[in-house]
Design a protein around this motif. Structure first.
Motif, mmCIF file in Angstrom:
data_model
loop_
_atom_site.group_PDB
_atom_site.id
_atom_site.type_symbol
_atom_site.label_atom_id
_atom_site.label_comp_id
_atom_site.label_asym_id
_atom_site.label_seq_id
_atom_site.Cartn_x
_atom_site.Cartn_y
_atom_site.Cartn_z
ATOM 1 N N LYS A 141 38.904 35.143 36.223
ATOM 2 C CA LYS A 141 38.939 35.732 37.641
ATOM 3 C C LYS A 141 40.284 36.254 38.315
ATOM 4 C CE LYS A 141 34.182 35.240 37.785
ATOM 5 N NZ LYS A 141 33.647 34.394 38.660
ATOM 6 N N TYR A 143 42.615 35.932 41.701
ATOM 7 C CA TYR A 143 42.598 35.396 43.009
ATOM 8 C C TYR A 143 43.928 35.991 43.720
ATOM 9 C CZ TYR A 143 39.728 31.991 40.823
ATOM 10 O OH TYR A 143 38.515 31.384 40.077
ATOM 11 N N SER A 208 38.404 34.658 44.423
ATOM 12 C CA SER A 208 38.480 34.401 45.845
ATOM 13 C C SER A 208 39.613 35.171 46.351
ATOM 14 C CB SER A 208 38.810 32.615 45.814
ATOM 15 O OG SER A 208 37.582 32.054 45.365
ATOM 16 N N CYS A 278 44.310 25.967 44.015
ATOM 17 C CA CYS A 278 43.399 26.194 42.628
ATOM 18 C C CYS A 278 42.093 25.521 42.509
ATOM 19 C CB CYS A 278 44.247 25.900 41.412
ATOM 20 S SG CYS A 278 43.457 26.247 39.851
ATOM 21 N N VAL A 281 39.571 26.937 45.113
ATOM 22 C CA VAL A 281 38.980 28.254 45.184
ATOM 23 C C VAL A 281 38.530 28.809 43.689
ATOM 24 C CG1 VAL A 281 40.767 28.770 46.911
ATOM 25 C CG2 VAL A 281 41.140 29.296 44.584
ATOM 26 N N LYS A 282 39.163 28.097 42.612
ATOM 27 C CA LYS A 282 38.664 28.609 41.214
ATOM 28 C C LYS A 282 37.026 28.665 41.398
ATOM 29 C CE LYS A 282 38.848 23.845 39.175
ATOM 30 N NZ LYS A 282 39.669 23.195 38.163
#
Length: 283
Positions: A141, A143, A208, A278, A281-282
């Motif tokens: 993902k 960020y 995120s 991290c 928000v991960k």
């Protein structure tokens, strides 16, 4: 004149200039593609000064972009570096065609600015936005780190790279986010990455968005509603007094604020800030 094609975040654009000018465009090489239907075109040449009435200007670290209109009503942008004009970009009303008239000063800077302007404006109603942000990938993902210039976006990205295993830098200044029906919000690398040479033709789902603020402590909280939307607007490039562009940006910003988790991180430039961020928000 030579013509080359590039694809960034799924949008193709065409550049037409003298062959030797392409030696300045090595950051675009990872994005080269075959001839295809284009979102916009840019033709680059030397020429005489362009007269225009100024509407708006932006200055950042010695660089100025002045927006206005020619006597014929064409949109025009002047690019200056330490008060020396590098070029004028004259555009069609829909920003799908641009003529960059260079002066011989800071030509590389002018070309990059012209292509970023055209990209942002020509794709604004295609659920595509050009961010002023740093972005890393982790666990498949992306960020995105937002904040005003000097907030520490690049610093925070580097902290992830140093302390969060398997993190990679996607872009350090001008990533692109595009929303599609099939994939949702996706973040892309671009040929524009500020002072860090990170021109990667990569993409990943957007996990995120984190808004950064400097502080003497580390603290994170979730954003929602109008607070999330306002923070997005501040970090997205666009000519918001143009109705088509404003409406397109609003739709994309509203979709992002509604579907992508957003956070505010008060932080120090340290390992603990990266680890706190991290862990929250991960995805």
């Amino acid at each position: 004149m030579e013509i080359r094609y590039y694809k960034v975040a799924g949008h193709v654009f065409r550049v037409c200039c003298e062959t030797e000018s392409f030696s300045l465009l090595t950051n675009y090489e990872p994005f080269g593609c075959d001839e295809a239907a284009v979102a916009f075109s840019l033709t680059i040449s030397r020429g005489i000064p362009v007269g225009y009435a100024e509407e708006w200007r932006q200055e950042d670290d010695g660089q100025e972009i002045i927006c206005g209109k020619t006597a014929d009503g064409e949109p025009v942008f002047g690019f200056l570096w330490h008060q020396v004009t590098a070029a004028w970009l004259v555009c069609s009303p829909d920003y799908c065609d641009g003529r960059l008239i260079t002066t011989g000063h800071d030509t590389k800077l002018a070309i990059d600015n012209a292509l970023m302007v055209l990209y942002a404006l020509a794709t604004a109603d295609r659920q595509t936005v050009l961010f002023h942000a740093a972005v890393v990938s982790y666990g498949g993902k992306g960020y995105l780190f937002l904040g005003p210039s000097g907030t520490g976006k690049s610093t925070h990205a580097r902290l992830w790279l140093k302390h969060i295993e398997d993190t990679e830098l996607v872009n350090d200044d001008n990533p692109i986010v595009r929303i599609t029906e099939d994939d949702g919000a996706v973040v892309y690398g671009s040929p524009w990455s500020g002072k860090t040479h990170c021109y990667r033709n990569v993409s990943c789902p957007l996990g995120s968005i984190v808004v950064l603020s400097q502080a003497p402590y580390n603290k994170i909280r979730r954003l929602s509603g109008i607070e999330a939307y306002v923070n997005l607007v501040a970090s997205i490039s666009g000519k918001r007094w143009d109705e088509r562009i404003a409406n397109g940006l609003h739709q994309t910003e509203n979709a992002l604020a509604s579907t992508v988790p957003m956070w505010h991180l008060d932080c120090l430039p340290d390992q603990a800030a990266a680890e706190l961020c991290c862990s929250n928000v991960k995805m």
